[in-house]
Scaffold this motif. Structure first.
Motif, PDB file in Angstrom:
ATOM      1  N   ILE C 153     -13.995 -11.837  87.773  1.00 36.82           N
ATOM      2  CA  ILE C 153     -14.461 -10.665  87.010  1.00 36.82           C
ATOM      3  C   ILE C 153     -15.241  -9.746  87.945  1.00 36.82           C
ATOM      4  O   ILE C 153     -15.006  -8.532  87.996  1.00 36.82           O
ATOM      5  N   LEU C 157     -14.336  -5.959  89.324  1.00 39.95           N
ATOM      6  CA  LEU C 157     -15.222  -4.809  89.097  1.00 39.95           C
ATOM      7  C   LEU C 157     -15.547  -4.089  90.393  1.00 39.95           C
ATOM      8  O   LEU C 157     -15.741  -2.872  90.404  1.00 39.95           O
ATOM      9  N   LEU C 167     -22.925  -6.778  96.652  1.00 43.19           N
ATOM     10  CA  LEU C 167     -23.013  -6.387  95.245  1.00 43.19           C
ATOM     11  C   LEU C 167     -22.368  -7.443  94.351  1.00 43.19           C
ATOM     12  O   LEU C 167     -22.896  -7.814  93.310  1.00 43.19           O
ATOM     13  N   LEU C 170     -24.661 -10.198  93.637  1.00 42.24           N
ATOM     14  CA  LEU C 170     -25.729  -9.844  92.706  1.00 42.24           C
ATOM     15  C   LEU C 170     -25.264  -9.928  91.267  1.00 42.24           C
ATOM     16  O   LEU C 170     -25.988 -10.377  90.391  1.00 42.24           O
ATOM     17  N   ILE C 171     -24.046  -9.476  90.995  1.00 41.68           N
ATOM     18  CA  ILE C 171     -23.630  -9.438  89.597  1.00 41.68           C
ATOM     19  C   ILE C 171     -23.068 -10.771  89.129  1.00 41.68           C
ATOM     20  O   ILE C 171     -23.074 -11.051  87.943  1.00 41.68           O
ATOM     21  N   PRO C 174     -25.984 -14.757  88.614  1.00 44.61           N
ATOM     22  CA  PRO C 174     -26.626 -15.223  87.380  1.00 44.61           C
ATOM     23  C   PRO C 174     -25.641 -15.910  86.433  1.00 44.61           C
ATOM     24  O   PRO C 174     -26.010 -16.826  85.713  1.00 44.61           O
ATOM     25  N   LEU C 175     -24.386 -15.466  86.468  1.00 43.91           N
ATOM     26  CA  LEU C 175     -23.396 -16.047  85.560  1.00 43.91           C
ATOM     27  C   LEU C 175     -22.956 -17.435  86.009  1.00 43.91           C
ATOM     28  O   LEU C 175     -22.380 -18.192  85.234  1.00 43.91           O
ATOM     29  N   ILE C 177     -24.964 -19.818  86.888  1.00 40.04           N
ATOM     30  CA  ILE C 177     -26.039 -20.795  86.693  1.00 40.04           C
ATOM     31  C   ILE C 177     -25.661 -21.994  85.808  1.00 40.04           C
ATOM     32  O   ILE C 177     -25.914 -23.135  86.199  1.00 40.04           O
ATOM     33  N   PRO C 178     -25.021 -21.770  84.625  1.00 39.34           N
ATOM     34  CA  PRO C 178     -24.680 -22.946  83.815  1.00 39.34           C
ATOM     35  C   PRO C 178     -23.790 -23.940  84.560  1.00 39.34           C
ATOM     36  O   PRO C 178     -23.988 -25.155  84.439  1.00 39.34           O
ATOM     37  N   ILE C 181     -25.921 -25.950  86.945  1.00 40.37           N
ATOM     38  CA  ILE C 181     -26.784 -26.911  86.244  1.00 40.37           C
ATOM     39  C   ILE C 181     -25.987 -28.165  85.890  1.00 40.37           C
ATOM     40  O   ILE C 181     -26.401 -29.295  86.192  1.00 40.37           O
ATOM     41  N   PHE C 182     -24.833 -27.982  85.283  1.00 38.49           N
ATOM     42  CA  PHE C 182     -24.075 -29.147  84.838  1.00 38.49           C
ATOM     43  C   PHE C 182     -23.381 -29.850  86.004  1.00 38.49           C
ATOM     44  O   PHE C 182     -23.291 -31.077  86.015  1.00 38.49           O
ATOM     45  N   PHE C 206     -16.480 -25.381  79.704  1.00 36.11           N
ATOM     46  CA  PHE C 206     -16.671 -24.098  80.394  1.00 36.11           C
ATOM     47  C   PHE C 206     -15.345 -23.601  80.961  1.00 36.11           C
ATOM     48  O   PHE C 206     -15.015 -22.419  80.879  1.00 36.11           O
TER      49      PHE C 206
END
Lengths: 63, 249, 228
Positions: C153, C157, C167, C170-171, C174-175, C177-178, C181-182, C206
């Motif tokens: 994605i 973009l 860039l 950066l975008i 954050p996505l 992270i899940p 974690i798992f 996921f």
């Protein structure tokens, strides 16, 4: 008022610096949002005035 | 009036500009009144928390900032979806305006949270589930802002940010839930902080005031930014030029 | 038969991309080299004590794999964008979704899959206990697939922008992270002898969600990038 004296309100039994710093930063951040929005508007207005002036000048020279 | 014509009217930047102009003084007055009143009430009149003492008074700025920052992201994603689906230009302007406001509020929430943490937990930063989630929200905002700045074409920037905002909004529940789960695995025993559950109703009332005040403040600043953006985008139209130099001609 | 046509389209794109990437070489080898090098930096940074390395290994291996996958993502659509293939793809409207799916899967086969296969070797270097090896591979196989779909994605973009690389991180970060974690939790739980199947199942969820939803966002993003 919960506090007996004004200096106690400032001191907040030792936590005053944390509390007042938080509120101070909040005022700065929220205030700067307003300030930035205002400034952006003023800049845009100036820009538009320049456009209109140029338009008027060019139309007057053609005549 | 039918739905489509209402939609059409709302989508018109000119109508929105005039309508929002009438709304501005009310929003400004009411939000400042609620914020100032709630803060003074919370700072000086509410009794101290029996556990945390006076440091809990930061709640009156911290909780509204984080709540509105969260809501702002969802609003941004909804505006982005409206822009993508119905090609409404106004929605793109609203979306662009929200990003810096939301980022500022998230920053404020993080900073006040850290300052609150020092006297309460004895440390500036704790990798607590909620704090981590707000930090990730801050990252999401920064991503949106960075993406918007990278595009030279304004329409492409708006559409790209709309896609990213929607993807982010779909991900936010997953991220929050994952972080909650992650925190429950690693929860240190030393932190047994349950401020929210012990909060007294007298402490809650000023919070309601500052919370609603912050929402109104958000609406106010959002209108200010959006109006500036409308003027900028429509600078070649007659009505904008008349508004800006109206008195002269 | 439309379904057979769809499948053959997916396979054709998959084959084409995999062969092209194998020919170029650097596309699949660079992330691997990056993975090895960055993992080798950690003992130098935090000290060679085996116990400490073993404790940190699951997190390190997962974070570095995530970064390697992220860096590789930037090139996902760039070649096709530069030579105009992407525009051609967009003109054949109804088949964009399967093509995007195939391209992303091909990209994963050339980045995420080799990373997962190589990971036990790096696990040995970082003193990862043997109980963690198989879970590490399994979690990376599933996890990097999700990372590829999310990263696609971001790649879609930013493909039209000259300064895409930083860039994109950066975008997209954050996505991620899940998944992180798992994924790392699978390895940690396995080392501690706990049941790691639930976390692995979560990664599978996921993956299925990403498989179903992300091509929609990728298609939309590609249209925006090509139209501008």
């Amino acid at each position: 008022m919960y506090f007996d004296t004004f200096s106690e309100l400032l001191n907040m039994s030792g936590h005053g610096s944390y509390v007042w710093f938080s509120y101070g930063v909040s005022v700065v951040v929220l205030g700067s949002l307003i300030f930035v929005a205002r400034r952006r508007r003023k800049q845009t207005e100036q820009h538009i005035r320049a456009i209109v002036r140029r338009k008027q000048e060019s139309s007057s020279t053609i005549k | 009036m039918s739905i489509s014509s209402t939609f059409h009217k709302w989508g018109s930047p000119r109508w929105f500009y005039q309508f929002s102009g009438r709304l501005l003084p009310w929003l400004a007055g009411l939000s400042l009144l609620l914020l100032l009143g709630g803060c003074i009430w919370g700072l000086a009149f509410v009794p101290a928390d029996y556990k945390q003492g006076n440091s809990f008074r930061i709640i009156y700025i911290h909780v509204p900032a984080s709540a509105v920052a969260m809501g702002a992201y969802v609003t941004m994603a909804v505006a982005g979806a409206i822009h993508l689906i119905w090609r409404m230009k106004l929605a793109a302007m609203v979306m662009k305006a929200i990003a810096p406001i939301g980022a500022s509020l998230t920053f404020l929430a993080l900073l006040t949270g850290a300052v609150w943490g020092k006297p309460t937990w004895g440390t500036w930063w704790v990798w607590d589930a909620r704090i981590t989630s707000v930090l990730i929200l801050f990252f999401l905002y920064l991503g949106i802002i960075a993406l918007h700045q990278a595009f030279e074409n304004r329409d492409a920037a708006a559409k790209a940010c709309a896609v990213l905002a929607i993807v982010g909004a779909v991900n936010i529940p997953i991220i929050y839930w994952s972080v909650e789960w992650w925190y429950s695995l690693h929860q240190p025993a030393s932190i047994s902080f349950t401020g929210e559950s012990t909060i007294h109703p007298t402490m809650l009332r000023p919070l309601m005031a500052t919370l609603s005040g912050m929402y109104l403040f958000f609406a106010w600043v959002l209108l200010l930014f959006t109006r500036a953006e409308i003027l900028d985008r429509e600078r070649n139209t007659r009505w904008v030029q008349d508004i800006v130099c109206g008195e002269a001609r | 038969m439309p379904s057979a046509g769809l499948l053959s389209l997916i396979l054709a794109v998959l084959q084409r991309d995999v062969i092209a990437s194998l020919r170029r070489g650097s596309e699949w080898s660079n992330p691997l080299v990056f993975y090895v090098m960055v993992c080798a930096l950690f003992p130098l940074g935090i000290g060679p004590q085996p116990e400490r390395l073993a404790e940190l290994a699951p997190g390190i291996l997962w974070v570095v794999a995530l970064l390697a996958s992220l860096l590789a993502t930037d090139s996902l659509f760039r070649g096709d964008f530069d030579d105009g293939t992407l525009e051609q793809m967009l003109l054949t409207h109804q088949s964009l979704y399967p093509q995007v799916l195939a391209k992303t899967l091909a990209h994963w086969m050339m980045t995420g899959l080799p990373l997962s296969v190589l990971s036990p070797i790096l696990g040995v270097l970082l003193q990862l206990p043997p109980a963690g090896m198989l879970p590490l591979m399994a979690s990376l196989v599933l996890g990097t697939m999700v990372l590829s779909f999310i990263g696609a994605i971001g790649a879609a973009l930013t493909v039209g922008l000259r300064k895409g690389g930083l860039l994109l991180s950066l975008i997209v970060l954050p996505l991620y992270i899940p998944v992180l974690i798992f994924g790392s939790s699978v390895v940690k739980t396995a080392i501690d002898g706990g049941p790691y199947m639930p976390q692995l199942a979560m990664l599978a969820v996921f993956f299925l969600v990403a498989l179903a939803l992300s091509p929609l966002a990728i298609c939309g993003a590609l249209r925006i990038s090509v139209d501008q």
